[in-house]
Motif scaffolding. Sequence first.
Motif: not given
Length: 145
Positions: A72-96
């Motif tokens: 289980f990995v907590d991530l802080r991402l700088e998201v770049q939406p198409p046609g919009g300004p980047p923003y920070l978001a937190n999420t949690e993913w499962e990965l190998n």
Amino acid sequence: MGTIIALTAILVPLLVVAVIVFFVFRRDNAQVEAMRGRVAEVDSRMARARLAQATVVSSRTRGTFQDGSMAFVDLRLEVQPPGGPPYLANTEWELNISSMSMVEPGKSVAVKIDGEDAEIIYPNVSWARLSRTFIARGVMGKSKQ
């Protein structure tokens, strides 16, 4: 008279245990159904989410499961939406565990932005999925309440 007392001494505790077991299983079944509902909602929302790119700002392993092969990995991402300004978001993913290098700070990752809540970021890669504990905690919808 002694037979009635003996039967009562046996049947009453059995009846009490049966009632307790009934309510415990009923509660557990309700929790399972609620989780299934949240998973179905996530699947539906993920199917409608917008494609985007993100850069990993930070990652932290919350814990492992499946004998240490998954994390289980907590991530802080700088998201770049198409046609919009980047923003920070937190999420949690499962990965190998073998994919941990894919979420090191500075790495670019394909994501999907939830259409109802832009703070909910889904992985759009084969090596990760939105965390089940994230879903179980009911994070979907909290921001809209």
